[in-house]
Design a protein around this motif. Structure first.
Motif, PDB file in Angstrom:
ATOM      1  N   SER A 293       0.842  -1.205   0.000  1.00 31.67           N
ATOM      2  CA  SER A 293       0.000   0.000   0.000  1.00 31.67           C
ATOM      3  C   SER A 293       0.874   1.251   0.000  1.00 31.67           C
ATOM      4  O   SER A 293       2.047   1.192   0.378  1.00 31.67           O
ATOM      5  CB  SER A 293      -0.899   0.020   1.251  1.00 31.67           C
ATOM      6  OG  SER A 293      -0.098   0.213   2.402  1.00 31.67           O
ATOM      7  N   ASP A 294       0.296   2.356  -0.417  1.00 29.66           N
ATOM      8  CA  ASP A 294       1.015   3.630  -0.405  1.00 29.66           C
ATOM      9  C   ASP A 294       1.427   4.015   1.009  1.00 29.66           C
ATOM     10  O   ASP A 294       2.493   4.572   1.236  1.00 29.66           O
ATOM     11  CB  ASP A 294       0.124   4.744  -0.967  1.00 29.66           C
ATOM     12  CG  ASP A 294       0.115   4.704  -2.486  1.00 29.66           C
ATOM     13  OD1 ASP A 294       0.905   3.919  -3.047  1.00 29.66           O
ATOM     14  OD2 ASP A 294      -0.690   5.445  -3.081  1.00 29.66           O
ATOM     15  N   GLU A 295       0.531   3.683   1.918  1.00 31.25           N
ATOM     16  CA  GLU A 295       0.787   4.016   3.321  1.00 31.25           C
ATOM     17  C   GLU A 295       2.042   3.283   3.818  1.00 31.25           C
ATOM     18  O   GLU A 295       2.894   3.868   4.486  1.00 31.25           O
ATOM     19  CB  GLU A 295      -0.438   3.569   4.123  1.00 31.25           C
ATOM     20  CG  GLU A 295      -0.639   4.333   5.381  1.00 31.25           C
ATOM     21  CD  GLU A 295      -1.788   3.733   6.187  1.00 31.25           C
ATOM     22  OE1 GLU A 295      -2.555   2.900   5.646  1.00 31.25           O
ATOM     23  OE2 GLU A 295      -1.894   4.091   7.360  1.00 31.25           O
ATOM     24  N   TYR A 296       2.125   2.005   3.441  1.00 31.72           N
ATOM     25  CA  TYR A 296       3.280   1.204   3.865  1.00 31.72           C
ATOM     26  C   TYR A 296       4.559   1.725   3.206  1.00 31.72           C
ATOM     27  O   TYR A 296       5.600   1.826   3.838  1.00 31.72           O
ATOM     28  CB  TYR A 296       3.058  -0.277   3.554  1.00 31.72           C
ATOM     29  CG  TYR A 296       4.203  -1.155   4.034  1.00 31.72           C
ATOM     30  CD1 TYR A 296       4.587  -1.150   5.379  1.00 31.72           C
ATOM     31  CD2 TYR A 296       4.902  -1.963   3.151  1.00 31.72           C
ATOM     32  CE1 TYR A 296       5.651  -1.927   5.823  1.00 31.72           C
ATOM     33  CE2 TYR A 296       5.966  -2.746   3.586  1.00 31.72           C
ATOM     34  CZ  TYR A 296       6.326  -2.721   4.922  1.00 31.72           C
ATOM     35  OH  TYR A 296       7.379  -3.486   5.350  1.00 31.72           O
ATOM     36  N   ARG A 297       4.451   2.092   1.932  1.00 32.08           N
ATOM     37  CA  ARG A 297       5.621   2.651   1.240  1.00 32.08           C
ATOM     38  C   ARG A 297       6.139   3.887   1.984  1.00 32.08           C
ATOM     39  O   ARG A 297       7.335   4.039   2.216  1.00 32.08           O
ATOM     40  CB  ARG A 297       5.261   3.022  -0.211  1.00 32.08           C
ATOM     41  CG  ARG A 297       6.433   3.631  -0.991  1.00 32.08           C
ATOM     42  CD  ARG A 297       6.062   3.926  -2.422  1.00 32.08           C
ATOM     43  NE  ARG A 297       5.749   2.733  -3.182  1.00 32.08           N
ATOM     44  CZ  ARG A 297       6.657   1.904  -3.712  1.00 32.08           C
ATOM     45  NH1 ARG A 297       7.945   2.183  -3.587  1.00 32.08           N
ATOM     46  NH2 ARG A 297       6.286   0.836  -4.369  1.00 32.08           N
ATOM     47  N   LYS A 298       5.212   4.758   2.392  1.00 25.15           N
ATOM     48  CA  LYS A 298       5.603   5.970   3.135  1.00 25.15           C
ATOM     49  C   LYS A 298       6.279   5.611   4.453  1.00 25.15           C
ATOM     50  O   LYS A 298       7.230   6.254   4.873  1.00 25.15           O
ATOM     51  CB  LYS A 298       4.378   6.847   3.384  1.00 25.15           C
ATOM     52  CG  LYS A 298       3.928   7.574   2.134  1.00 25.15           C
ATOM     53  CD  LYS A 298       3.091   8.809   2.478  1.00 25.15           C
ATOM     54  CE  LYS A 298       2.573   9.467   1.221  1.00 25.15           C
ATOM     55  NZ  LYS A 298       1.241   8.946   0.806  1.00 25.15           N
ATOM     56  N   GLU A 299       5.758   4.560   5.083  1.00 26.94           N
ATOM     57  CA  GLU A 299       6.334   4.128   6.363  1.00 26.94           C
ATOM     58  C   GLU A 299       7.778   3.652   6.161  1.00 26.94           C
ATOM     59  O   GLU A 299       8.676   4.006   6.934  1.00 26.94           O
ATOM     60  CB  GLU A 299       5.487   2.989   6.941  1.00 26.94           C
ATOM     61  CG  GLU A 299       5.975   2.533   8.300  1.00 26.94           C
ATOM     62  CD  GLU A 299       5.465   1.137   8.655  1.00 26.94           C
ATOM     63  OE1 GLU A 299       4.235   0.922   8.600  1.00 26.94           O
ATOM     64  OE2 GLU A 299       6.302   0.275   8.973  1.00 26.94           O
ATOM     65  N   VAL A 300       8.004   2.866   5.099  1.00 28.37           N
ATOM     66  CA  VAL A 300       9.361   2.361   4.839  1.00 28.37           C
ATOM     67  C   VAL A 300      10.289   3.526   4.482  1.00 28.37           C
ATOM     68  O   VAL A 300      11.435   3.586   4.935  1.00 28.37           O
ATOM     69  CB  VAL A 300       9.357   1.288   3.722  1.00 28.37           C
ATOM     70  CG1 VAL A 300      10.764   0.728   3.516  1.00 28.37           C
ATOM     71  CG2 VAL A 300       8.389   0.156   4.048  1.00 28.37           C
ATOM     72  N   GLU A 301       9.777   4.469   3.689  1.00 28.05           N
ATOM     73  CA  GLU A 301      10.580   5.659   3.347  1.00 28.05           C
ATOM     74  C   GLU A 301      10.950   6.443   4.611  1.00 28.05           C
ATOM     75  O   GLU A 301      12.083   6.912   4.756  1.00 28.05           O
ATOM     76  CB  GLU A 301       9.803   6.570   2.382  1.00 28.05           C
ATOM     77  CG  GLU A 301       9.777   6.016   0.968  1.00 28.05           C
ATOM     78  CD  GLU A 301       8.822   6.778   0.030  1.00 28.05           C
ATOM     79  OE1 GLU A 301       8.780   6.417  -1.137  1.00 28.05           O
ATOM     80  OE2 GLU A 301       8.125   7.722   0.491  1.00 28.05           O
ATOM     81  N   ALA A 302      10.001   6.547   5.525  1.00 21.41           N
ATOM     82  CA  ALA A 302      10.279   7.246   6.788  1.00 21.41           C
ATOM     83  C   ALA A 302      11.331   6.475   7.582  1.00 21.41           C
ATOM     84  O   ALA A 302      12.196   7.077   8.243  1.00 21.41           O
ATOM     85  CB  ALA A 302       8.996   7.399   7.601  1.00 21.41           C
ATOM     86  N   GLY A 303      11.286   5.137   7.492  1.00 19.07           N
ATOM     87  CA  GLY A 303      12.299   4.299   8.141  1.00 19.07           C
ATOM     88  C   GLY A 303      13.681   4.585   7.571  1.00 19.07           C
ATOM     89  O   GLY A 303      14.667   4.696   8.307  1.00 19.07           O
ATOM     90  N   PHE A 304      13.754   4.747   6.249  1.00 22.56           N
ATOM     91  CA  PHE A 304      15.023   5.089   5.583  1.00 22.56           C
ATOM     92  C   PHE A 304      15.545   6.421   6.134  1.00 22.56           C
ATOM     93  O   PHE A 304      16.704   6.538   6.528  1.00 22.56           O
ATOM     94  CB  PHE A 304      14.803   5.208   4.068  1.00 22.56           C
ATOM     95  CG  PHE A 304      16.047   5.576   3.287  1.00 22.56           C
ATOM     96  CD1 PHE A 304      16.772   4.599   2.631  1.00 22.56           C
ATOM     97  CD2 PHE A 304      16.473   6.898   3.198  1.00 22.56           C
ATOM     98  CE1 PHE A 304      17.923   4.926   1.910  1.00 22.56           C
ATOM     99  CE2 PHE A 304      17.622   7.234   2.480  1.00 22.56           C
ATOM    100  CZ  PHE A 304      18.340   6.241   1.836  1.00 22.56           C
ATOM    101  N   ASP A 305      14.668   7.413   6.156  1.00 26.22           N
ATOM    102  CA  ASP A 305      15.086   8.758   6.578  1.00 26.22           C
ATOM    103  C   ASP A 305      15.544   8.775   8.037  1.00 26.22           C
ATOM    104  O   ASP A 305      16.516   9.451   8.386  1.00 26.22           O
ATOM    105  CB  ASP A 305      13.936   9.761   6.384  1.00 26.22           C
ATOM    106  CG  ASP A 305      13.563   9.901   4.907  1.00 26.22           C
ATOM    107  OD1 ASP A 305      14.376   9.490   4.050  1.00 26.22           O
ATOM    108  OD2 ASP A 305      12.453  10.399   4.623  1.00 26.22           O
ATOM    109  N   ALA A 306      14.838   8.018   8.873  1.00 24.29           N
ATOM    110  CA  ALA A 306      15.179   8.004  10.306  1.00 24.29           C
ATOM    111  C   ALA A 306      16.571   7.405  10.514  1.00 24.29           C
ATOM    112  O   ALA A 306      17.390   7.964  11.254  1.00 24.29           O
ATOM    113  CB  ALA A 306      14.136   7.204  11.083  1.00 24.29           C
TER     114      ALA A 306
END
Ligand code: FES
Ligand SMILES: [Fe+2]
Length: 403
Positions: free
Chosen positions: A327-340
């Motif tokens: 899902s798009d939501e999950y993609r955003k979560e993984v991207e946020a994981g990358f940034d963190a």
């Protein structure tokens, strides 16, 4: 080799049992002794050149995940060892690698970082090569008297695919034995199920330090309480490590604060959901399964590449969704994981690495750094890297005095 889901779960459980026992007993896996290392190991340009050659060009190095070459014709550039290489999934499904050099007059053949193509066509005079490296078409071919020969096919370099990873050994004509290289680490890699992962985001993290100083920051949890006081220390303990060595590779697990609760409960209540920890794939790759926040888990690859200078490193970081993005939501979560994670690495670990490495260049001849018993991964990593580079670690003054 195929690992069953039962075997995978048994593996996590065995790890978790050791971690829980350490929490209950206030213990940790430790090296037998402390180890001193001459700072020249980080600053000597001669050693650096030997490492670049032996470890990065004559050793299999991870170029990408298999899923990043999804179909016949998929290609990616792999320039990080300093050798221009294109990695491609050929029409027969095999992964191959070639010098990214046109055999007419040496132009850079493939110029897009990644893509899909049946043919690679040189932008200089328009020669074309297929994805098995064969010369396929030459404009005005009859002007080449006597015809063109085998020597006009692309120059191949060894490549192989194992457990969802694509390996390249950046020396044409060299022999690569990937199974020998992975050795006893193979089942550990297989259990990570990297072939199920979907790429989400990549970036480059440069650091003005020796590549080994950057690599060292991934191998010990001893620095969590001080350096990562606000970022990791609330979630992870700095005093408990579970360590396993597999030939030149290793795995390190750090105890999370959450584990402090369940370590005292019966095993049936442990919330085990998958593998975790830092996996060091010799010589330069860290596969981090987990997240800077417990409860979240992604697969992150950190591939460290030395620059020409002894104090230059670029870490290529890529994050993957362990079972794909649904899902798009999950993609955003993984991207946020990358940034963190990138934020912690850049603003904390790599600031320290750059300052620390520069300080090493100011230390007097014969000065040493010391790895404590908890820094066991670093001790072994430095021994293995020195051995692989054919450059024994210098004897320290203490060792000489003891002899
Ligand atoms: S150099 Fe590539 S076609 Fe001439
Ligand atoms: Fe760190």
């Amino acid at each position: 080799m195929t690992i069953s889901q039962e075997d995978r779960k048994a593996g996590w459980l065995a790890q978790a049992r050791r971690m829980a026992a350490h929490i209950r007993n206030k213990t940790s896996d430790l090296a037998p002794t402390t180890m001193r290392n001459d700072v020249s190991v980080y600053t000597d340009p001669v050693r650096h050149a030997a490492e670049r050659q032996k470890l990065f060009r004559e050793t299999p190095v991870v170029a990408c995940l298999s899923s990043q070459l999804p179909k016949p014709g998929s290609y990616r550039l792999f320039d990080e060892t300093g050798v221009p290489i294109v990695v491609v999934r050929s029409s027969d499904g095999e992964v191959r690698a070639f010098l990214n050099i046109c055999m007419h007059r040496g132009a850079r053949l493939v110029r897009e970082r990644e893509g899909t193509a049946k043919l690679f066509t040189c932008w200089f005079h328009g020669w074309s090569f297929d994805n098995k490296g064969k010369l396929a078409a030459v404009p005005e071919k009859d002007r080449f008297e006597g015809g063109l020969a085998q020597s006009e096919h692309l120059i191949s370099v060894p490549a192989a695919e194992r457990y969802g990873l694509v390996f390249v050994q950046a020396t044409p004509g060299s022999t690569m034995d990937i199974d020998k290289h992975l050795g006893s680490f193979a089942p550990v890699l297989e259990a990570l199920e990297l072939d199920q992962c979907e790429h989400v985001k990549s970036g480059e993290l440069p650091v003005k330090s020796n590549w080994k100083y950057a690599l060292d920051t991934y191998g010990e949890g001893y620095h969590f309480a001080a350096l990562h006081k606000a970022t990791l220390a609330p979630y992870f303990r700095n005093d408990i490590t579970v360590y396993d060595k597999f030939d030149r590779h290793h795995r390190v697990g750090f105890a999370s604060r959450q584990m402090e609760e369940w370590a005292f409960k019966p095993e049936e209540e442990w919330p085990l959901s998958g593998p975790s920890g830092i996996h060091y794939l010799y010589p330069n790759t860290i596969i981090f399964v987990g997240s800077v926040r417990p409860g979240y888990s992604y697969t992150t690859l950190f591939r460290h590449f030395p620059g020409e200078e002894v104090g230059e490193t670029v870490t290529h970081k890529s994050i993957y969704a362990p079972r794909g993005v649904n899902s798009d939501e999950y993609r955003k979560e993984v991207e946020a994981g990358f940034d963190a994670t990138a934020h912690v690495v850049i603003t904390e670990d790599y600031v320290t690495a750059a300052e620390g490495w520069r300080n090493m260049t100011m230390m007097p001849k014969g000065a040493t750094v010391v790895y404590g018993r908890q820094e066991i991964a670093l001790q072994n990593q430095h021994r293995d890297i020195a051995e692989g580079a054919g450059m024994p670690l210098p004897k320290t003054a203490m060792q000489e005095a003891a002899e």
